[in-house]
Design a protein around this motif. Structure first.
Motif, PDB file in Angstrom:
ATOM      1  N   GLU A   1       0.821  -1.216   0.000  1.00 52.81           N
ATOM      2  CA  GLU A   1       0.000   0.000   0.000  1.00 52.81           C
ATOM      3  C   GLU A   1       0.853   1.263   0.000  1.00 52.81           C
ATOM      4  O   GLU A   1       0.544   2.227  -0.701  1.00 52.81           O
ATOM      5  CB  GLU A   1      -0.958  -0.006   1.199  1.00 52.81           C
ATOM      6  N   LEU A   2       1.916   1.271   0.790  1.00 49.93           N
ATOM      7  CA  LEU A   2       2.823   2.425   0.820  1.00 49.93           C
ATOM      8  C   LEU A   2       3.433   2.676  -0.562  1.00 49.93           C
ATOM      9  O   LEU A   2       3.512   3.818  -1.023  1.00 49.93           O
ATOM     10  CB  LEU A   2       3.961   2.176   1.808  1.00 49.93           C
ATOM     11  N   LEU A   3       3.884   1.604  -1.196  1.00 54.58           N
ATOM     12  CA  LEU A   3       4.495   1.751  -2.525  1.00 54.58           C
ATOM     13  C   LEU A   3       3.486   2.274  -3.542  1.00 54.58           C
ATOM     14  O   LEU A   3       3.774   3.212  -4.285  1.00 54.58           O
ATOM     15  CB  LEU A   3       5.076   0.412  -2.988  1.00 54.58           C
ATOM     16  N   LYS A   4       2.297   1.668  -3.545  1.00 57.15           N
ATOM     17  CA  LYS A   4       1.265   2.097  -4.495  1.00 57.15           C
ATOM     18  C   LYS A   4       0.906   3.562  -4.290  1.00 57.15           C
ATOM     19  O   LYS A   4       0.715   4.298  -5.262  1.00 57.15           O
ATOM     20  CB  LYS A   4       0.024   1.212  -4.368  1.00 57.15           C
ATOM     21  N   SER A   5       0.843   4.012  -3.039  1.00 55.80           N
ATOM     22  CA  SER A   5       0.498   5.414  -2.777  1.00 55.80           C
ATOM     23  C   SER A   5       1.611   6.360  -3.220  1.00 55.80           C
ATOM     24  O   SER A   5       1.403   7.564  -3.333  1.00 55.80           O
ATOM     25  CB  SER A   5       0.148   5.623  -1.303  1.00 55.80           C
ATOM     26  N   ASN A   6       2.794   5.807  -3.488  1.00 54.58           N
ATOM     27  CA  ASN A   6       3.914   6.596  -4.007  1.00 54.58           C
ATOM     28  C   ASN A   6       4.155   6.319  -5.493  1.00 54.58           C
ATOM     29  O   ASN A   6       5.243   6.594  -6.016  1.00 54.58           O
ATOM     30  CB  ASN A   6       5.185   6.295  -3.198  1.00 54.58           C
ATOM     31  N   ASN A   7       3.129   5.752  -6.150  1.00 53.93           N
ATOM     32  CA  ASN A   7       3.194   5.469  -7.589  1.00 53.93           C
ATOM     33  C   ASN A   7       4.346   4.551  -7.975  1.00 53.93           C
ATOM     34  O   ASN A   7       4.980   4.732  -9.017  1.00 53.93           O
ATOM     35  CB  ASN A   7       3.253   6.767  -8.409  1.00 53.93           C
ATOM     36  N   ILE A   8       4.624   3.569  -7.126  1.00 55.03           N
ATOM     37  CA  ILE A   8       5.646   2.567  -7.407  1.00 55.03           C
ATOM     38  C   ILE A   8       4.932   1.244  -7.638  1.00 55.03           C
ATOM     39  O   ILE A   8       4.107   0.820  -6.819  1.00 55.03           O
ATOM     40  CB  ILE A   8       6.657   2.464  -6.247  1.00 55.03           C
ATOM     41  N   GLU A   9       5.237   0.606  -8.762  1.00 53.17           N
ATOM     42  CA  GLU A   9       4.580  -0.654  -9.119  1.00 53.17           C
ATOM     43  C   GLU A   9       4.997  -1.767  -8.157  1.00 53.17           C
ATOM     44  O   GLU A   9       6.175  -1.907  -7.820  1.00 53.17           O
ATOM     45  CB  GLU A   9       4.958  -1.047 -10.551  1.00 53.17           C
ATOM     46  N   VAL A  10       4.015  -2.552  -7.735  1.00 52.92           N
ATOM     47  CA  VAL A  10       4.251  -3.707  -6.874  1.00 52.92           C
ATOM     48  C   VAL A  10       4.136  -4.953  -7.740  1.00 52.92           C
ATOM     49  O   VAL A  10       3.128  -5.160  -8.415  1.00 52.92           O
ATOM     50  CB  VAL A  10       3.217  -3.755  -5.726  1.00 52.92           C
ATOM     51  N   VAL A  11       5.188  -5.783  -7.734  1.00 51.24           N
ATOM     52  CA  VAL A  11       5.187  -7.028  -8.497  1.00 51.24           C
ATOM     53  C   VAL A  11       5.418  -8.168  -7.522  1.00 51.24           C
ATOM     54  O   VAL A  11       6.438  -8.195  -6.828  1.00 51.24           O
ATOM     55  CB  VAL A  11       6.298  -7.024  -9.579  1.00 51.24           C
ATOM     56  N   VAL A  12       4.457  -9.083  -7.435  1.00 51.75           N
ATOM     57  CA  VAL A  12       4.615 -10.257  -6.587  1.00 51.75           C
ATOM     58  C   VAL A  12       4.984 -11.396  -7.529  1.00 51.75           C
ATOM     59  O   VAL A  12       4.147 -11.933  -8.250  1.00 51.75           O
ATOM     60  CB  VAL A  12       3.321 -10.571  -5.802  1.00 51.75           C
ATOM     61  N   ALA A  13       6.274 -11.715  -7.550  1.00 52.45           N
ATOM     62  CA  ALA A  13       6.785 -12.702  -8.501  1.00 52.45           C
ATOM     63  C   ALA A  13       8.183 -13.111  -8.078  1.00 52.45           C
ATOM     64  O   ALA A  13       8.783 -12.504  -7.190  1.00 52.45           O
ATOM     65  CB  ALA A  13       6.823 -12.104  -9.904  1.00 52.45           C
ATOM     66  N   CYS A  14       8.708 -14.106  -8.746  1.00 54.73           N
ATOM     67  CA  CYS A  14      10.073 -14.565  -8.500  1.00 54.73           C
ATOM     68  C   CYS A  14      10.993 -13.965  -9.564  1.00 54.73           C
ATOM     69  O   CYS A  14      10.776 -14.173 -10.760  1.00 54.73           O
ATOM     70  CB  CYS A  14      10.118 -16.087  -8.553  1.00 54.73           C
ATOM     71  N   THR A  15      11.982 -13.219  -9.105  1.00 55.05           N
ATOM     72  CA  THR A  15      12.940 -12.599 -10.027  1.00 55.05           C
ATOM     73  C   THR A  15      13.557 -13.642 -10.956  1.00 55.05           C
ATOM     74  O   THR A  15      13.714 -13.395 -12.149  1.00 55.05           O
ATOM     75  CB  THR A  15      14.046 -11.873  -9.223  1.00 55.05           C
ATOM     76  N   LEU A  16      13.874 -14.819 -10.425  1.00 58.86           N
ATOM     77  CA  LEU A  16      14.511 -15.862 -11.240  1.00 58.86           C
ATOM     78  C   LEU A  16      13.580 -16.339 -12.345  1.00 58.86           C
ATOM     79  O   LEU A  16      14.019 -16.553 -13.486  1.00 58.86           O
ATOM     80  CB  LEU A  16      14.938 -17.044 -10.369  1.00 58.86           C
ATOM     81  N   VAL A  17      12.293 -16.474 -12.040  1.00 59.93           N
ATOM     82  CA  VAL A  17      11.317 -16.896 -13.055  1.00 59.93           C
ATOM     83  C   VAL A  17      11.141 -15.787 -14.087  1.00 59.93           C
ATOM     84  O   VAL A  17      11.099 -16.040 -15.298  1.00 59.93           O
ATOM     85  CB  VAL A  17       9.968 -17.276 -12.404  1.00 59.93           C
ATOM     86  N   LEU A  18      11.051 -14.532 -13.643  1.00 60.96           N
ATOM     87  CA  LEU A  18      10.915 -13.412 -14.590  1.00 60.96           C
ATOM     88  C   LEU A  18      12.090 -13.380 -15.553  1.00 60.96           C
ATOM     89  O   LEU A  18      11.905 -13.180 -16.759  1.00 60.96           O
ATOM     90  CB  LEU A  18      10.821 -12.089 -13.828  1.00 60.96           C
ATOM     91  N   LEU A  19      13.291 -13.592 -15.058  1.00 58.75           N
ATOM     92  CA  LEU A  19      14.477 -13.609 -15.920  1.00 58.75           C
ATOM     93  C   LEU A  19      14.442 -14.805 -16.884  1.00 58.75           C
ATOM     94  O   LEU A  19      14.705 -14.649 -18.076  1.00 58.75           O
ATOM     95  CB  LEU A  19      15.760 -13.667 -15.076  1.00 58.75           C
ATOM     96  N   ALA A  20      14.086 -15.979 -16.364  1.00 56.79           N
ATOM     97  CA  ALA A  20      14.090 -17.191 -17.176  1.00 56.79           C
ATOM     98  C   ALA A  20      13.049 -17.157 -18.285  1.00 56.79           C
ATOM     99  O   ALA A  20      13.216 -17.796 -19.326  1.00 56.79           O
ATOM    100  CB  ALA A  20      13.870 -18.428 -16.291  1.00 56.79           C
ATOM    101  N   THR A  21      11.969 -16.396 -18.072  1.00 54.52           N
ATOM    102  CA  THR A  21      10.877 -16.349 -19.058  1.00 54.52           C
ATOM    103  C   THR A  21      10.877 -15.036 -19.846  1.00 54.52           C
ATOM    104  O   THR A  21       9.880 -14.694 -20.487  1.00 54.52           O
ATOM    105  CB  THR A  21       9.512 -16.550 -18.361  1.00 54.52           C
ATOM    106  N   ASN A  22      11.985 -14.305 -19.775  1.00 50.80           N
ATOM    107  CA  ASN A  22      12.132 -13.022 -20.489  1.00 50.80           C
ATOM    108  C   ASN A  22      11.023 -12.024 -20.178  1.00 50.80           C
ATOM    109  O   ASN A  22      10.590 -11.280 -21.032  1.00 50.80           O
ATOM    110  CB  ASN A  22      12.210 -13.262 -22.013  1.00 50.80           C
ATOM    111  N   GLN A  23      10.563 -12.015 -18.921  1.00 51.16           N
ATOM    112  CA  GLN A  23       9.541 -11.063 -18.496  1.00 51.16           C
ATOM    113  C   GLN A  23      10.099 -10.014 -17.545  1.00 51.16           C
ATOM    114  O   GLN A  23       9.364  -9.206 -17.020  1.00 51.16           O
ATOM    115  CB  GLN A  23       8.393 -11.802 -17.796  1.00 51.16           C
ATOM    116  N   TYR A  24      11.427 -10.044 -17.338  1.00 51.81           N
ATOM    117  CA  TYR A  24      12.033  -9.118 -16.396  1.00 51.81           C
ATOM    118  C   TYR A  24      11.989  -7.718 -16.954  1.00 51.81           C
ATOM    119  O   TYR A  24      11.682  -6.777 -16.297  1.00 51.81           O
ATOM    120  CB  TYR A  24      13.481  -9.531 -16.080  1.00 51.81           C
TER     121      TYR A  24
END
Length: 119
Positions: free
Chosen positions: A96-119
């Motif tokens: 909530e703090l991040l969203k109120s500061n216009n920062i995107e919240v991503v709930v994910a695994c960095t390793l999976v994002l990198l492996a699937t070219n979604q980083y």
């Protein structure tokens, strides 16, 4: 694309934060890291003091919700575009703090994002 800050970086090769630093570097991402113990992972120095990094695009968290609290204002102050909450780091209060500061919240695994070219 700006830098990635790995919060909770570890020198232990078996830790996901360590693997993430290695994969980010091998994916040609610019990486800075903060952790409890100073050292070097894949050519990246782990800082043990909070630095005023510039051009941070992504903060990827490897610390549980309780340990994140002292870093809320620091991370918001870096003005990243997004914060990635890796498995086990989910934190509604910080979301909530991040969203109120216009920062995107991503709930994910960095390793999976990198492996699937979604980083």
């Amino acid at each position: 694309m700006g830098k990635t800050l790995v919060m909770g970086a570890s020198l232990k090769p078996s830790r996901y934060s360590n693997i993430a630093v290695n994969r980010l570097v091998s994916s040609s991402k610019e990486v800075v890291a903060y952790g409890l113990k100073a050292g070097n992972v894949a050519g990246v120095e782990i800082d043990t003091e909070l630095k005023n990094y510039t051009d941070i695009d992504t903060v990827t968290l490897y610390m549980n919700a309780r340990n994140q609290q002292e870093f809320y204002q620091y991370i918001i102050g870096l003005k990243p575009n997004r914060v990635i909450f890796n498995p086990g780091t989910e934190n509604r209060e910080f979301f909530e703090l991040l969203k109120s500061n216009n920062i995107e919240v991503v709930v994910a695994c960095t390793l999976v994002l990198l492996a699937t070219n979604q980083y």
